[in-house]
Design a protein around this motif. Structure first.
Motif: not given
Length: 582
Positions: A54-56, A61-69, A93-97
């Motif tokens: 996988a890749m993430v 420097n943004d430690e705020t939990p976010k929704a993941v796509i 504005g999401y985490i990309g996986v």
């Protein structure tokens, strides 16, 4: 300062400015690149001990939990495309996986397309949901195989999966590698493309002469369908595995939601599809079953005059030589992220989603919507396939014939000079059709404009001297100018018409009813004076299995089984029903 010195000064000034601008642009790009925190070699262990690669991508420097796509794919693009794709999610504005299927990229396991995804995608979602950067909400998107993996994730729904956005989603066993139980040859080489190495075997995949030549060598040799890889000279273990399952049996059923599995799907769905998507039967199957088993689950469909690849980029200006309406093209990426914002961030629903089914009407250059597949139309045109000659064709009559009669046809499978099928829509508009392909039935001119809206259906009444056949039914509009516009088609095996899970052979020389509904969905404005043309043929060409009608496994049949030609009687109480919106 003289003119020459001034010119030299200005030239040097502009060069310095250009260099400075380029350096600024490079610095900006570097700065933007440094905004991402990339993990490009993540390993995820499944419950049965397999390793997924996988890749993430996250914002640095943004430690705020976010929704993941999440995108889950068998296609490993090592040219930066995959990384760019998950960075886009970060920009929104999401985490990309990106997670790759078992056996791909850095996964040490064996590659078996389709087989493990229902469990593996669940495990990938479970792993993501437990990471500190995930806020517990995950959305998925992507097309084709990536569309399939989203539905596979719904086989057993993980609570962290909040929505899926599949485009032209595959449904193994239904649409590919077989359609209505007929194996289609282009899936043969796809197995090498995704299965030959950890990435993609583009060299093999791009060798079009090899695979086109293979189809014709098999066709001309008359050997069994299962010998394709012997003729090719390279073993194809995936193909050999697939053809051992000609029924839609447990092997296919376990790969994605099946029957009551749909009843537990309660997350909103946004799907994209095309009228000329080869695997449309796959993609719409999911939505129709969801509507049937879980009617309260919100789903939306955007569909128009697109092909399999065109749908995934928001349409193409020209498909199969047909220039589509200007309004048909759309920004699929923009709508996808508007949808994610709507579901995952409590944003507003995309404006284009007026109702559940949102479709572009070819020829009218406009979008319409309906609350369900069934409510897209308000009437049916019913045509009986008569034995009354009218010009070059036979009459498709709105009145049922009073006397039962038939048209005879003989199909010689030993003959390799003539093909006998024209179902594939390329080009979409033709100047003529080859009436030697079968029987063609034409309606009277329409007395008013109307829209063909949905999937046509029908019943073919016939008797044959054998136990089986593969049937093709193609629907055209014949325009007032005399052109033939390909609207929709059906291809299917007669012995599976009653039940795709269980083969029921035909009784030779007995009148049988072959009902069909799983035809390709379309919307097209027809003008006054247009006529409808229905072609009924037997599938006989190098591009799919050949069913010789013995009742044996079709993959075992050879030209030696073609000693006696197929004799057919097409009865005039056969009919086709075409859904229309007046």
């Amino acid at each position: 300062m003289n003119n020459k010195a001034l010119f030299l000064f200005l030239s040097l000034f502009f060069i310095v400015c250009q260099i400075s601008a380029q350096q600024t642009k490079t610095a900006q790009l570097a700065s933007k690149e440094s905004d991402y925190d990339i993990q490009d070699s993540v390993s995820i262990t499944t419950r049965d001990g397999a390793i997924l690669s996988a890749m993430v991508a996250r914002k640095k420097n943004d430690e705020t939990p976010k929704a993941v796509i999440l995108q889950y794919t068998i296609y490993v693009r090592d040219n930066g495309r995959d990384l760019k794709s998950i960075k886009e999610s970060v920009d929104k504005g999401y985490i990309g996986v990106m997670v790759y299927a078992r056996g791909k990229r850095f996964s040490p396991n064996e590659i078996n397309p389709y087989e493990d995804e229902a469990n593996d995608v669940y495990d990938a979602i479970d792993w993501i949901s437990k990471q500190k950067w995930c806020n517990g909400s995950i959305g998925m998107y992507g097309g084709s195989y990536n569309g399939f993996t989203q539905w596979a994730a719904c086989k057993k729904l993980h609570p962290a999966l909040k929505t899926i956005v599949p485009a032209v989603a595959n449904r193994p066993g239904m649409g590919l590698p077989m359609e209505n139980n007929v194996f289609i040859n282009p899936n043969y080489e796809w197995a090498f493309y995704v299965g030959n190495n950890k990435y993609l075997d583009t060299v093999t995949n791009n060798n079009r002469p090899r695979f086109r030549g293979l189809k014709f060598r098999w066709w001309e040799a008359g050997t069994a369908y299962k010998t394709l890889d012997s003729i090719d000279g390279e073993p194809n273990r995936w193909f050999q595995k697939w053809i051992k399952h000609p029924s839609f049996d447990a092997y296919w059923q376990k790969m994605a939601p099946y029957k009551n599995d749909f009843s537990q799907i309660n997350i909103p769905v946004l799907a994209f599809d095309g009228y000329y998507n080869d695997s449309q039967n796959s993609s719409l199957y999911y939505l129709k079953e969801l509507q049937k088993y879980s009617p309260k689950t919100p789903f939306y469909l955007i569909i128009g005059p697109y092909g399999h690849f065109g749908t995934q980029i928001g349409g193409e200006a020209v498909i199969n030589n047909y220039k589509v309406d200007a309004n048909a093209l759309f920004d699929i990426k923009k709508i996808t992220y508007q949808w994610f914002d709507y579901i995952l961030k409590n944003g507003t629903k995309p404006d284009v989603l007026k109702d559940k089914i949102n479709y572009e009407v070819m020829g009218a250059n406009e979008w319409k919507s309906a609350p369900s597949f069934e409510k897209m139309h308000n009437d049916f045109l019913t045509f009986y396939l008569t034995n009354n000659k009218t010009g070059d064709f036979y009459l498709a009559d709105s009145k049922k014939p009073k006397k039962k009669e038939f048209l005879p046809q003989e199909v010689d499978f030993k003959d390799r000079q003539n093909s006998n099928n024209n179902y594939y829509p390329s080009p979409i508009i033709k100047k003529e059709v080859d009436t030697k392909d079968g029987y063609f039935y034409i309606s009277e001119p329409l007395k008013e404009p109307l829209i063909i809206n949905g999937s046509f259906l029908g019943e073919i009444k016939c008797s044959i001297n054998k136990k089986d056949m593969d049937l093709g039914v193609t629907l055209y509009e014949v325009t007032p100018e005399g052109e033939y516009f390909h609207l929709s088609y059906y291809i299917g095996r007669a012995s599976y018409a009653k039940d795709i899970e269980k083969r029921q052979l035909l009784e030779p020389n007995t009148i049988e009813t072959i009902a069909f509904t799983n035809t390709h969905f379309v919307s097209k404005q027809l003008s006054k004076g247009s006529r409808l043309l229905i072609a009924v043929t037997i599938n006989k060409n190098p591009f799919s299995q050949l069913n010789y009608g013995t009742g044996k496994d079709v993959s075992d049949e050879t030209i030696l089984d073609a000693k006696e030609p197929l004799q057919i009687k097409w009865y005039n109480d056969s009919f086709v029903k075409i859904p229309v919106l007046r």
